[in-house]
Design a protein around this motif. Structure first.
Motif, PDB file in Angstrom:
ATOM      1  N   ASN A 141      -2.718   8.120  -3.463  1.00 31.17           N
ATOM      2  CA  ASN A 141      -2.024   7.128  -2.373  1.00 31.17           C
ATOM      3  C   ASN A 141      -3.288   6.300  -1.597  1.00 31.17           C
ATOM      4  OD1 ASN A 141       0.849   7.890  -1.765  1.00 31.17           O
ATOM      5  ND2 ASN A 141      -0.406   9.801  -1.999  1.00 31.17           N
ATOM      6  N   ASP A 142      -3.044   4.946  -1.117  1.00 32.58           N
ATOM      7  CA  ASP A 142      -4.171   4.472  -0.307  1.00 32.58           C
ATOM      8  C   ASP A 142      -4.257   4.915   0.905  1.00 32.58           C
ATOM      9  OD1 ASP A 142      -4.139   2.362  -2.710  1.00 32.58           O
ATOM     10  OD2 ASP A 142      -1.917   1.689  -1.850  1.00 32.58           O
ATOM     11  N   GLN A 143      -3.325   5.445   1.597  1.00 33.45           N
ATOM     12  CA  GLN A 143      -3.302   5.952   2.842  1.00 33.45           C
ATOM     13  C   GLN A 143      -2.455   7.125   2.853  1.00 33.45           C
ATOM     14  OE1 GLN A 143      -2.551   2.223   4.784  1.00 33.45           O
ATOM     15  NE2 GLN A 143      -0.425   2.866   4.945  1.00 33.45           N
ATOM     16  N   VAL A 144      -3.025   8.044   3.790  1.00 33.36           N
ATOM     17  CA  VAL A 144      -2.568   9.456   3.842  1.00 33.36           C
ATOM     18  C   VAL A 144      -2.315   9.713   5.429  1.00 33.36           C
ATOM     19  CG1 VAL A 144      -2.771  11.920   3.484  1.00 33.36           C
ATOM     20  CG2 VAL A 144      -3.511  10.092   1.803  1.00 33.36           C
ATOM     21  N   ILE A 145      -1.051  10.220   5.652  1.00 30.73           N
ATOM     22  CA  ILE A 145      -0.820  10.737   7.063  1.00 30.73           C
ATOM     23  C   ILE A 145      -0.504  12.219   7.007  1.00 30.73           C
ATOM     24  CG2 ILE A 145       0.770  10.754   8.903  1.00 30.73           C
ATOM     25  CD1 ILE A 145       1.736   8.003   7.825  1.00 30.73           C
ATOM     26  N   ALA A 146      -0.833  12.874   7.780  1.00 30.48           N
ATOM     27  CA  ALA A 146      -0.634  14.407   8.029  1.00 30.48           C
ATOM     28  C   ALA A 146       0.196  14.803   9.234  1.00 30.48           C
ATOM     29  CB  ALA A 146      -1.724  15.145   8.062  1.00 30.48           C
ATOM     30  N   GLU A 189      10.458   5.899   9.012  1.00 27.65           N
ATOM     31  CA  GLU A 189       9.724   5.251  10.097  1.00 27.65           C
ATOM     32  C   GLU A 189       8.350   4.716   9.318  1.00 27.65           C
ATOM     33  OE1 GLU A 189       7.845   5.553  14.265  1.00 27.65           O
ATOM     34  OE2 GLU A 189       9.297   6.969  13.788  1.00 27.65           O
ATOM     35  N   TYR A 190       7.441   5.519   8.541  1.00 28.94           N
ATOM     36  CA  TYR A 190       6.216   5.261   8.029  1.00 28.94           C
ATOM     37  C   TYR A 190       6.427   4.997   6.413  1.00 28.94           C
ATOM     38  CZ  TYR A 190       4.489   6.921  12.420  1.00 28.94           C
ATOM     39  OH  TYR A 190       4.102   6.712  13.651  1.00 28.94           O
ATOM     40  N   ASP A 191       7.708   4.677   5.754  1.00 27.50           N
ATOM     41  CA  ASP A 191       7.703   4.389   4.566  1.00 27.50           C
ATOM     42  C   ASP A 191       7.014   5.094   3.669  1.00 27.50           C
ATOM     43  OD1 ASP A 191       8.963   2.739   2.621  1.00 27.50           O
ATOM     44  OD2 ASP A 191       7.330   1.001   2.733  1.00 27.50           O
ATOM     45  N   ILE A 192       7.410   6.445   3.723  1.00 28.85           N
ATOM     46  CA  ILE A 192       6.586   7.402   2.843  1.00 28.85           C
ATOM     47  C   ILE A 192       7.549   7.741   1.832  1.00 28.85           C
ATOM     48  CG2 ILE A 192       5.879   9.770   2.753  1.00 28.85           C
ATOM     49  CD1 ILE A 192       5.182   9.390   5.813  1.00 28.85           C
ATOM     50  N   SER A 193       6.941   7.588   0.369  1.00 30.39           N
ATOM     51  CA  SER A 193       7.676   7.935  -0.834  1.00 30.39           C
ATOM     52  C   SER A 193       7.229   9.371  -1.478  1.00 30.39           C
ATOM     53  CB  SER A 193       7.438   6.936  -1.797  1.00 30.39           C
ATOM     54  OG  SER A 193       6.035   6.507  -1.946  1.00 30.39           O
ATOM     55  N   ASN A 194       6.116   9.866  -0.973  1.00 33.62           N
ATOM     56  CA  ASN A 194       5.640  11.290  -1.460  1.00 33.62           C
ATOM     57  C   ASN A 194       5.213  12.046  -0.509  1.00 33.62           C
ATOM     58  OD1 ASN A 194       5.789  10.238  -4.422  1.00 33.62           O
ATOM     59  ND2 ASN A 194       3.956   9.143  -4.095  1.00 33.62           N
ATOM     60  N   MET A 209       0.717  -1.314  -0.078  1.00 31.91           N
ATOM     61  CA  MET A 209      -0.035   0.032   0.050  1.00 31.91           C
ATOM     62  C   MET A 209       0.757   1.162  -0.022  1.00 31.91           C
ATOM     63  SD  MET A 209      -2.963  -1.057   2.848  1.00 31.91           S
ATOM     64  CE  MET A 209      -4.097   0.269   2.251  1.00 31.91           C
ATOM     65  N   SER A 210       0.507   2.214  -0.710  1.00 30.48           N
ATOM     66  CA  SER A 210       1.333   3.489  -0.756  1.00 30.48           C
ATOM     67  C   SER A 210       0.816   4.248   0.165  1.00 30.48           C
ATOM     68  CB  SER A 210       1.300   4.243  -2.108  1.00 30.48           C
ATOM     69  OG  SER A 210      -0.144   4.493  -2.499  1.00 30.48           O
ATOM     70  N   THR A 211       1.743   4.875   0.770  1.00 26.97           N
ATOM     71  CA  THR A 211       1.363   6.082   1.960  1.00 26.97           C
ATOM     72  C   THR A 211       2.060   7.574   1.419  1.00 26.97           C
ATOM     73  OG1 THR A 211       1.659   4.235   3.673  1.00 26.97           O
ATOM     74  CG2 THR A 211       1.604   6.519   4.346  1.00 26.97           C
ATOM     75  N   GLY A 212       0.958   8.557   1.545  1.00 25.00           N
ATOM     76  CA  GLY A 212       1.417   9.876   1.223  1.00 25.00           C
ATOM     77  C   GLY A 212       1.486  10.544   2.632  1.00 25.00           C
ATOM     78  N   LEU A 213       2.364  11.635   2.381  1.00 24.33           N
ATOM     79  CA  LEU A 213       2.374  12.656   3.681  1.00 24.33           C
ATOM     80  C   LEU A 213       2.089  14.071   3.145  1.00 24.33           C
ATOM     81  CD1 LEU A 213       3.282  13.013   6.888  1.00 24.33           C
ATOM     82  CD2 LEU A 213       5.365  13.785   5.845  1.00 24.33           C
TER      83      LEU A 213
END
Length: 431
Positions: A27-32, A94-99, A1-5
Motif C-alpha cells: 500500500n501507498d499509505q497505512v493506518i493502524a 470512512e478511510y476507504d480501506i480495501s485491505n 492511492m491505496s490505503t491498508g489497515l
C-alpha cells in the motif's frame, strides 16, 4: 492511492511483524488500529476480571510504545475503547480501506470477533491474516495437518528440531513517504481509570519490575543476554524464586507480541556464536518450543482446551468449594509454599514457573477443585497471560492434558528443594 489497515491484536511490535511488513509493501499509505475491547475488562463467569490491573497497566505501556514506534514509520495508530465489530465497519468505509492486515488467531473469542466484523463489511474488503506468533511456522512443521500433532511434547520437539529451520525474521519496514496524510487522529490511549482500575504502585518485592513495550523487551534482552550474560546459566537458575535475574522474564512481552519467538531465537543463536553455546542457552530455545507446542495443541483441539474434561475428555470428579477457593486465592492453605506463591501473584501479577506448577498441582490434584477456576484466576492476574500456554499448562497439571505421567507434586519436598532456607516464603509470609 491505496490505503491498508493493520489491525493490531497480540502482535504489538513493528519489527518481525508480517502483517505490518505486508501492509507497507502493498500500500501507498497505512493506518493502524487497536481496540481496548471492553469485554476484556469485564468479569468472567468465574468471578474474576478477564484482564486484571497488572496486565492492563502493562498493555497501556505497550500500546504507548507501539504508537511512538509507528509514528517513526509515518503510520498513525487509532485507539478505541470499543468492540471491534461495532466500530471497525464504519472506520473501513470512512478511510476507504480495501485491505485489512492482522495476525491469524484461532481461539474462539478472537475468531468470533473477526467473523462478526467480516459480516458487517463489504465482500470486496480483503482480510489478510498471518501466522506470526510461532517459532516453527505452521507451514514448516513435519505434519500434514494439525490433527497429527503428537500427544507428547518430546516427540513433537525431537521431530521439529530435526526437520524444521526457524525462519529469519522480517526487519522493520522503512518509513512511508506520506506523513500521516492529513489524518485527524484525536484518539487517545485510555488510562487505568478508564479501564476500571485504580492507579497502584509496584510492590518492591516483585520479580518482574519491568514495563510493557517493544523497546523494553529489547532492553531486557540486551541486559539478560549481553550485559549480565545470565543466559549462559539460564537452565541452572530458571527455577529460582526471588529477583529479576533468575530467568529471562521474556514471557510477558512474548504474550502480547512486543517481541517474537523468532527474534528471541536468533538472538540466542548470536549469543551462542559470540559468547558461549551450552545446555543453558539451548534451554531457552527448549522453552520456546514448549510455547509453540501449546499453540499447536490448541490448533489441534480447539475449544476442548477450555472444557473441564480437557483434551483427554476425562470424566473426573471435580469439587466446587468456595472456602477452598478463598483460601487458595488468599494464600491461606495448609501449605506455606503455596501461600507464598499465591501472595506473590496477588501482589505483583507474576509468579515463577516453579510456583505455577506447585500451586496448580495443589489446586487440581490435592484439593481436586475445578481446574478451570485456577486457569481463569491466572488469566486475570498474570502479566504474561497467554491463552495457549495458560490453558495448556493448566490441563497438563490437572491430568486432562499432555502429561503422559499424570504427575502430582509433593509440595513439601518441592519447598525443601527450591526454597531450602525459606527465603522466598519469608519474603511473602513474614507479615
Amino acid at each position: 492511492m491505496s490505503t491498508g489497515l493493520i489491525w493490531f491484536q497480540n502482535n504489538l511490535r513493528i519489527e518481525d511483524n508480517l502483517a505490518l511488513a505486508e501492509a507497507c509493501k502493498e500500500n501507498d499509505q497505512v493506518i493502524a488500529i487497536y481496540f481496548f475491547d471492553p469485554r476484556q475488562f469485564e468479569f468472567t463467569e468465574c468471578g474474576f476480571k478477564k484482564t486484571g490491573k497488572f496486565r492492563a497497566k502493562f498493555l497501556i505501556e505497550t500500546v504507548t510504545e507501539l504508537k511512538e514506534n509507528l509514528t517513526s514509520l509515518n503510520i498513525p495508530l487509532f485507539i478505541y475503547q470499543e468492540k471491534p465489530e461495532h466500530y471497525l465497519p464504519q472506520f473501513l468505509q470512512e478511510y476507504d480501506i480495501s485491505n485489512v492486515y492482522l495476525q491469524k488467531e484461532w481461539t474462539r473469542e478472537e475468531q468470533k470477533i473477526i467473523s462478526k466484523v467480516k459480516k458487517e463489511v463489504s465482500e470486496t474488503i480483503q482480510f489478510k491474516a498471518f501466522y506470526d506468533q510461532f517459532l516453527f511456522h505452521p507451514e514448516d512443521i513435519p505434519y500434514s495437518n494439525f490433527n497429527e500433532i503428537p500427544k507428547v511434547f518430546t516427540e513433537f520437539r525431537k521431530k521439529c528440531e530435526a526437520k524444521v529451520s526457524v525462519r529469519k525474521y522480517s526487519p522493520t519496514p522503512q518509513p512511508l513517504n506520506t506523513e500521516n496524510f492529513d489524518l485527524k487522529n484525536k484518539t487517545e490511549i485510555p488510562n487505568l481509570k478508564a479501564l476500571g482500575f485504580e492507579e497502584f504502585a509496584q510492590d518492591s518485592r516483585t520479580a518482574f519490575p519491568f514495563k510493557g513495550g517493544e523497546n523494553q523487551a529489547k532492553k531486557r534482552i540486551q541486559q539478560y543476554f549481553w550485559e549480565t550474560r545470565n543466559l549462559a546459566k539460564y537452565k541452572q537458575t530458571r527455577n529460582g524464586l526471588i529477583g529479576e535475574a533468575y530467568s529471562s522474564k521474556l514471557s510477558a512481552w512474548l504474550a502480547n507480541g512486543s517481541i517474537s519467538a523468532k527474534q528471541v531465537y536468533w538472538e540466542v543463536k548470536k549469543f551462542e556464536k559470540e559468547i558461549t553455546k551450552n545446555q543453558d542457552t539451548y534451554w531457552l530455545i527448549f522453552e520456546l518450543i514448549w510455547r509453540d507446542y501449546f499453540k499447536f495443541i490448541s490448533l489441534k483441539h480447539g475449544n476442548k482446551i477450555f472444557k473441564i474434561s480437557g483434551i483427554l475428555e476425562k470424566d473426573l470428579d471435580w469439587n466446587k468449594d468456595e472456602k477452598a477457593r478463598e483460601n487458595w486465592i488468599n494464600g491461606e492453605t495448609k501449605e506455606p509454599f503455596v501461600n507464598a506463591n499465591m501472595k506473590e501473584l496477588a501482589a505483583t501479577g507474576f509468579m515463577s514457573n516453579r510456583g505455577r506448577q506447585n500451586v496448580a498441582s495443589y489446586w487440581a490434584k490435592e484439593l481436586k477443585q475445578d481446574w478451570r477456576v485456577g486457569a481463569a484466576y491466572f488469566e486475570s492476574l498474570l502479566i504474561d497471560y497467554d491463552v495457549h500456554s495458560n490453558w495448556g499448562n493448566w490441563m497438563y497439571n490437572s491430568g486432562v492434558g499432555n502429561d503422559p505421567r499424570d504427575r502430582k507434586f509433593n509440595i513439601k519436598r518441592q519447598a525443601e528443594h527450591y526454597d531450602p532456607d525459606q527465603k522466598f516464603q519469608n519474603l511473602w509470609l513474614k507479615e
